[in-house]
Design a protein around this motif. Structure first.
Motif, PDB file in Angstrom:
ATOM      1  N   ASN A 200       0.674  -1.221  -0.047  1.00 30.72           N
ATOM      2  CA  ASN A 200      -0.144  -0.047   0.099  1.00 30.72           C
ATOM      3  C   ASN A 200       0.871   1.165   0.068  1.00 30.72           C
ATOM      4  O   ASN A 200       0.455   2.354   0.183  1.00 30.72           O
ATOM      5  N   PHE A 205       3.473   2.615  -6.149  1.00 26.94           N
ATOM      6  CA  PHE A 205       2.578   2.838  -7.528  1.00 26.94           C
ATOM      7  C   PHE A 205       3.293   3.959  -8.548  1.00 26.94           C
ATOM      8  O   PHE A 205       3.220   3.976  -9.583  1.00 26.94           O
ATOM      9  N   ALA A 237      -5.847  -4.088   3.707  1.00 29.53           N
ATOM     10  CA  ALA A 237      -6.058  -3.629   2.346  1.00 29.53           C
ATOM     11  C   ALA A 237      -7.434  -3.900   1.783  1.00 29.53           C
ATOM     12  O   ALA A 237      -8.161  -4.916   1.984  1.00 29.53           O
ATOM     13  N   SER A 239      -8.330  -3.893  -1.138  1.00 29.70           N
ATOM     14  CA  SER A 239      -8.218  -5.068  -2.116  1.00 29.70           C
ATOM     15  C   SER A 239      -7.233  -5.871  -1.902  1.00 29.70           C
ATOM     16  O   SER A 239      -6.037  -5.491  -1.946  1.00 29.70           O
ATOM     17  N   TYR A 242      -3.497  -8.405  -5.280  1.00 31.04           N
ATOM     18  CA  TYR A 242      -2.261  -7.981  -5.516  1.00 31.04           C
ATOM     19  C   TYR A 242      -1.703  -7.717  -6.759  1.00 31.04           C
ATOM     20  O   TYR A 242      -1.145  -6.862  -7.186  1.00 31.04           O
ATOM     21  N   ARG A 245      -3.003  -4.875  -8.880  1.00 32.69           N
ATOM     22  CA  ARG A 245      -2.657  -3.454  -8.192  1.00 32.69           C
ATOM     23  C   ARG A 245      -2.038  -2.602  -9.405  1.00 32.69           C
ATOM     24  O   ARG A 245      -1.930  -1.406  -9.163  1.00 32.69           O
ATOM     25  N   ASP A 247      -2.906  -2.024 -12.050  1.00 28.29           N
ATOM     26  CA  ASP A 247      -4.034  -1.467 -12.921  1.00 28.29           C
ATOM     27  C   ASP A 247      -3.584  -1.742 -14.552  1.00 28.29           C
ATOM     28  O   ASP A 247      -4.008  -2.537 -15.058  1.00 28.29           O
ATOM     29  N   GLU A 283       2.266 -12.074  -7.981  1.00 22.23           N
ATOM     30  CA  GLU A 283       1.830 -12.056  -6.711  1.00 22.23           C
ATOM     31  C   GLU A 283       1.769 -13.620  -6.301  1.00 22.23           C
ATOM     32  O   GLU A 283       1.440 -14.443  -6.680  1.00 22.23           O
TER      33      GLU A 283
END
Length: 390
Positions: A200, A205, A237, A239, A242, A245, A247, A283
């Protein structure tokens, strides 16, 4: 004549004392390879994923088994040395997650790159360092891989960049290593690992975004062992997918307790990056038997029954052992011999790690730079100075 008969008798008696298991293993005909079905990966933005069958050779199977057992025994020895107060400070063990470090290494080339967080002992070994160097580093001795100055979280090897203590901070560094691979025109990839607890972090990101924009050969890998310190993924989390994540970056979710699943997924991801398509996410669903660190008993936020269930049903070493024995790639006796050899190697390394001298105080400032002329480093106050030698 009597002397001759006595000599013959000694030779024969010596031959008869050879362990029965060794004779049995030597005389048995094993299969050279076997084909196994493996769990299908969950996919994100990918039309097809890694294969659902794979071939394991006897040679590779024995190699993986030995490596996983070595990592397991090394971590258990570290636990013992820590409880004896021979190892001090932070210490995060990876027993239970052996299929991750060994499987990832099996899917890449030695010239590829890897950077991870602080649960790094297994990766340090699979990247080529000896158990002796790792345990000596844990005990802060001169023979350690970082000369006794790095400890548990700061170990390095060729194309292995640690061991990093700041949560998530290694991920942008991994993207930078991938940028160097692309900039230098090398057909290499960088495996950039982090845990579910770090997933997170905002900097992760940012690294995703830059890696995707520049199509960097970076495999972002989340080792999801279900708990970030003492917090379950469901509580941490919104979501827990993972692998999704990224996207806009493709991803796959892998059974991280099965070394063959990890190997095939890594080969797939590495081929994807080498083809110039940019980064990809993996993941690895795995599990640690120890607590987060040695200061965490690991049973205040999960039950002993949960840990035991994973051990009995999903242990990575047990899974590989059962496959090999049932497919005639190895015998139980042969694998037991490997266990004995590994235990001896670990004991020998532990003896070295406790007997080797600590680095002298005058070397405190050494190795700040790799190839600079000697210079002085200020100590805790301005009147104390140490010499730095590369």
């Amino acid at each position: 004549m009597r002397k001759m008969l006595a000599a013959v008798s000694r030779v024969l008696s010596g031959a008869s004392q050879k362990p029965a298991s060794r004779v049995l293993v030597a005389s048995r005909n094993f299969a050279n390879d076997a084909t196994f079905e493996i769990k299908k990966c969950d996919l994100h933005r990918l039309e097809e994923g890694p294969p659902v069958t794979t071939v394991l050779t006897r040679e590779d199977g024995l190699k993986y088994y030995r490596m996983m057992q070595t990592v397991r025994r090394m971590e258990l020895k570290a636990d013992q040395l820590y409880k004896q107060k021979i190892i001090r400070g932070f210490c995060h063990l990876c027993d239970g997650q052996e299929a991750c470090c060994v499987g990832l290494e099996a899917g890449i080339n030695p010239t590829d790159h890897l950077i991870t967080a602080y649960r790094a002992h297994g990766f340090t070994f699979t990247r080529g360092l000896s158990v002796r160097e790792i345990l000596a580093e844990l005990t802060g001795r001169k023979g350690g891989c970082a000369k006794g100055k790095g400890g548990s979280m700061h170990m390095y090897a060729k194309n292995f960049y640690g061991g990093n203590g700041i949560v998530g901070a290694q991920v942008p560094l991994g993207a930078g290593i991938a940028l160097a691979c692309k900039y230098n025109g090398k057909d290499e990839v960088c495996l950039t690992l982090y845990g579910d607890g770090a997933a997170n972090q905002g900097q992760i990101f940012e690294a995703y975004n830059m890696a995707a924009l520049w199509k960097l050969p970076c495999i972002f890998i989340c080792e999801n062992n279900r708990y970030g310190m003492g917090t379950s993924v469901e509580r941490a989390a919104a979501s827990t997918d993972y692998y999704k994540r990224g996207d806009f970056i493709p991803g796959l979710r892998v059974d991280g307790m099965d070394i063959l699943c990890v190997r095939e997924a890594t080969r797939f991801a590495a081929a994807y990056c080498r083809s110039g398509k940019g980064p990809i996410l993996m993941e690895l669903q795995t599990y640690r038997y120890h607590g987060h660190s040695m200061s965490d008993p690991g049973v205040s936020y999960r039950t002993r029954e949960e840990i035991q269930e994973v051990r009995s049903k999903s242990d990575p070493i047990m899974l590989l052992k059962d496959r090999m024995v049932n497919s005639n790639l190895a015998s139980v006796e042969e694998l037991k011999e490997i266990d004995v050899e590994v235990r001896k190697e670990i004991e020998d390394a532990a003896q070295f790690a406790t007997a080797d001298p600590e680095p002298p105080l005058e070397e405190l400032g050494y190795h700040i730079y790799s190839s600079d002329p000697p210079f002085e480093v200020r100590g805790a106050n301005q009147w104390i100075k140490f010499k730095s030698v590369s």
